[in-house]
Design an enzyme around this catalytic site. Sequence first.
Site, mmCIF file in Angstrom:
data_model
loop_
_atom_site.group_PDB
_atom_site.id
_atom_site.type_symbol
_atom_site.label_atom_id
_atom_site.label_comp_id
_atom_site.label_asym_id
_atom_site.label_seq_id
_atom_site.Cartn_x
_atom_site.Cartn_y
_atom_site.Cartn_z
ATOM 1 N N ASP A 13 3.581 -8.991 0.837
ATOM 2 C CA ASP A 13 3.961 -7.627 0.495
ATOM 3 C C ASP A 13 3.500 -7.370 -0.943
ATOM 4 O OD1 ASP A 13 5.270 -5.121 0.866
ATOM 5 O OD2 ASP A 13 6.954 -5.872 -0.305
ATOM 6 N N ASP A 15 4.871 -4.423 -3.466
ATOM 7 C CA ASP A 15 5.943 -4.079 -4.393
ATOM 8 C C ASP A 15 7.091 -5.076 -4.272
ATOM 9 O OD1 ASP A 15 4.827 -1.622 -5.468
ATOM 10 O OD2 ASP A 15 5.135 -0.789 -3.470
#
Length: 259
Positions: A13, A15
């Site tokens: 991922d 953020d």
Amino acid sequence: MAEQKPIAAWMTDMDGVLVHEGRMIPGADTLLHRLSERGVPFLVLTNNSIHTPRDLRFRLRSSGLEVPEESIWTSAMATAAFLDDQRPGGSAYVIGEAGLTTALHEIGYVLTDTRPDYVVLGETRTYSFEAVTTAIRLIDAGARFVATNPDATGPSTEGLLPATGSVAAMISKATGTDPYFVGKPNPLMMRAALNRLQAHSESTLMIGDRMDTDILAGLEAGMRTVLVLSGITRADEVERFPFRPTRVVTSIADLVDDV
């Protein structure tokens, strides 16, 4: 138990794992550099549909991270791939920004508010009452409802912001129609990402900061998972979930030596 295969591909991922509010999380640059240097396939995933891969590459570079466009996979791209498979050359009324509209244009979709095949809801910082009202009326008239991701909130420097899932809930309440969410934790997004990497789930690692999206998506796609505590999910929240990550670490820096 069967012996686990060595990790041959990485997904992470963005953020909360690589960056936080535009700043690089320490160790992220070292990890990505090592993956590139050793020729290990990797993909940066994000449920945020606002930006195009080109925009995200620039934003990541501004944070000190070098990620090629082809190594970025967004929920907007996954949504476009899904629609292209389901109804090629269709039409959609879109609530979203450039990341989503560009992805749909690239598959040949017509964006219109006149009898569209789909209403497609994505992330935006400028939700309008008028646009939401139009979406409700089109769904009520028979348009199919698709949303890029189910995240109810997103981070900002001022605190949490309402995200796609929250607006989708409002539209669902008004229409009695639930959307089909394409992004994480839907394994559809993960399978498309695996295909993009030409990787197998049994030898791919998924790294994320959210138990309810990243870890669940990786688990349901058959991958090993690592939860980093540098983002949304706190250590004391892990036990509340009926599933567990393969591993929990403080941050991405703890994984550098695993490459």
